[in-house]
Motif scaffolding. Structure first.
Motif, PDB file in Angstrom:
ATOM      1  N   VAL A 196       0.812  -1.221   0.000  1.00  0.00           N
ATOM      2  CA  VAL A 196       0.000   0.000   0.000  1.00  0.00           C
ATOM      3  C   VAL A 196       0.844   1.270   0.000  1.00  0.00           C
ATOM      4  CG1 VAL A 196      -2.041  -1.045   1.031  1.00  0.00           C
ATOM      5  CG2 VAL A 196      -0.242  -0.144   2.529  1.00  0.00           C
ATOM      6  N   HIS A 197       2.118   1.151   0.328  1.00  0.00           N
ATOM      7  CA  HIS A 197       2.974   2.346   0.269  1.00  0.00           C
ATOM      8  C   HIS A 197       4.445   1.943   0.259  1.00  0.00           C
ATOM      9  CE1 HIS A 197       3.548   6.659   0.459  1.00  0.00           C
ATOM     10  NE2 HIS A 197       4.547   6.469   1.308  1.00  0.00           N
ATOM     11  N   ARG A 255      -0.619  -4.384   3.545  1.00  0.00           N
ATOM     12  CA  ARG A 255      -1.888  -4.642   4.219  1.00  0.00           C
ATOM     13  C   ARG A 255      -2.377  -6.034   3.802  1.00  0.00           C
ATOM     14  NH1 ARG A 255      -6.205  -0.030   3.675  1.00  0.00           N
ATOM     15  NH2 ARG A 255      -4.787   0.909   5.184  1.00  0.00           N
ATOM     16  N   GLU A 287       0.184   9.223   4.370  1.00  0.00           N
ATOM     17  CA  GLU A 287       0.226   9.042   2.919  1.00  0.00           C
ATOM     18  C   GLU A 287      -0.740   7.945   2.473  1.00  0.00           C
ATOM     19  OE1 GLU A 287       2.355  10.800   0.537  1.00  0.00           O
ATOM     20  OE2 GLU A 287       2.187  12.103   2.293  1.00  0.00           O
ATOM     21  N   ILE A 288      -0.789   6.862   3.228  1.00  0.00           N
ATOM     22  CA  ILE A 288      -1.703   5.767   2.896  1.00  0.00           C
ATOM     23  C   ILE A 288      -3.148   6.237   2.978  1.00  0.00           C
ATOM     24  CG2 ILE A 288      -2.553   3.508   3.666  1.00  0.00           C
ATOM     25  CD1 ILE A 288       0.356   2.959   4.637  1.00  0.00           C
ATOM     26  N   THR A 348       0.963   6.207  -2.915  1.00  0.00           N
ATOM     27  CA  THR A 348       1.660   4.923  -2.888  1.00  0.00           C
ATOM     28  C   THR A 348       3.184   5.066  -2.836  1.00  0.00           C
ATOM     29  OG1 THR A 348       1.624   4.831  -5.310  1.00  0.00           O
ATOM     30  CG2 THR A 348      -0.189   3.748  -4.127  1.00  0.00           C
TER      31      THR A 348
END
Length: 200
Positions: free
Chosen positions: A125-126, A145, A186-187, A192
């Motif tokens: 996710v990032h 995640r 950020e998420i 990303t």
């Protein structure tokens, strides 16, 4: 396993609970993965090992598990690790030599939380490229995640994690590891990729 079976938001899991598993939450220092780019005049000097004996680029790869339940995220209070003790951090660790990042993440989840995650159940996710102000090292921090997992979340490493607790995403404690706060923000906004610590 659904995250709802893990500790409820606002609750803490202390001690070994239901697991006997032997890292950030523990992020012990593992030997860094060394990338040695070929000598090429087209590459930036910082990426090339020169004839004068300059060290090749070293990149430490960290993996972080993002478990979210009803807008709350699971964090661990670090202790006895040599890094960010007394601060809250995502369950995390480092990639070890000879394993893909997905295996690194599933291994850390089992060691720290006593849960089993299939590698194909992880979603990246990032990605955070972090220049560590403390030691000047370049770190690639990956945040995953899980779509599913087996087992019940518990504090499987009480010697490295004083407590586990669900924290509201909009109310993280002040003593949360700074880059963790950055990455979760950020998420939340759908980003990303980001960088932290690099000169403007």
């Amino acid at each position: 396993m659904n995250p709802q079976s893990s500790p409820t938001p606002g609750s803490e899991a202390r001690g070994p609970a239901a697991a006997q598993a032997p890292t950030t939450a523990g992020q012990d220092e593992a030997p860094p993965i060394v990338l040695a780019p070929p000598t090429d005049a087209r590459l930036p000097a910082a990426l090339v090992s020169s004839a004068s004996g300059a060290d090749p680029l070293t990149l430490v790869v960290g993996v972080h598990l993002v478990l979210v339940n009803d807008d709350a995220v699971l964090l661990g209070l670090r202790c006895n690790t040599g890094y960010a003790n007394g601060n809250w951090h995502l369950p995390a660790g480092h990639m070890k030599k000879g394993e893909p990042v997905t295996r690194s993440m599933t291994r850390e989840a089992e060691e720290e939380l006593g849960i089993r995650i299939a590698e194909d159940a992880l979603t990246l996710v990032h990605t955070l490229h972090h220049l560590d102000a403390d030691d000047g090292r370049s770190r690639l921090q990956l945040f995953f995640r899980p779509t599913r997992y087996d087992g019940q979340v518990c504090n499987a490493e009480p010697h490295k994690c004083e407590a586990l607790r669900w924290w509201p995403l909009d109310g993280l404690p002040s003593n949360t590891v700074p880059y963790t706060v950055h990455a979760l923000g950020e998420i939340a906004r759908g980003s990303t990729l980001s960088t932290v610590g690099w000169p403007a």
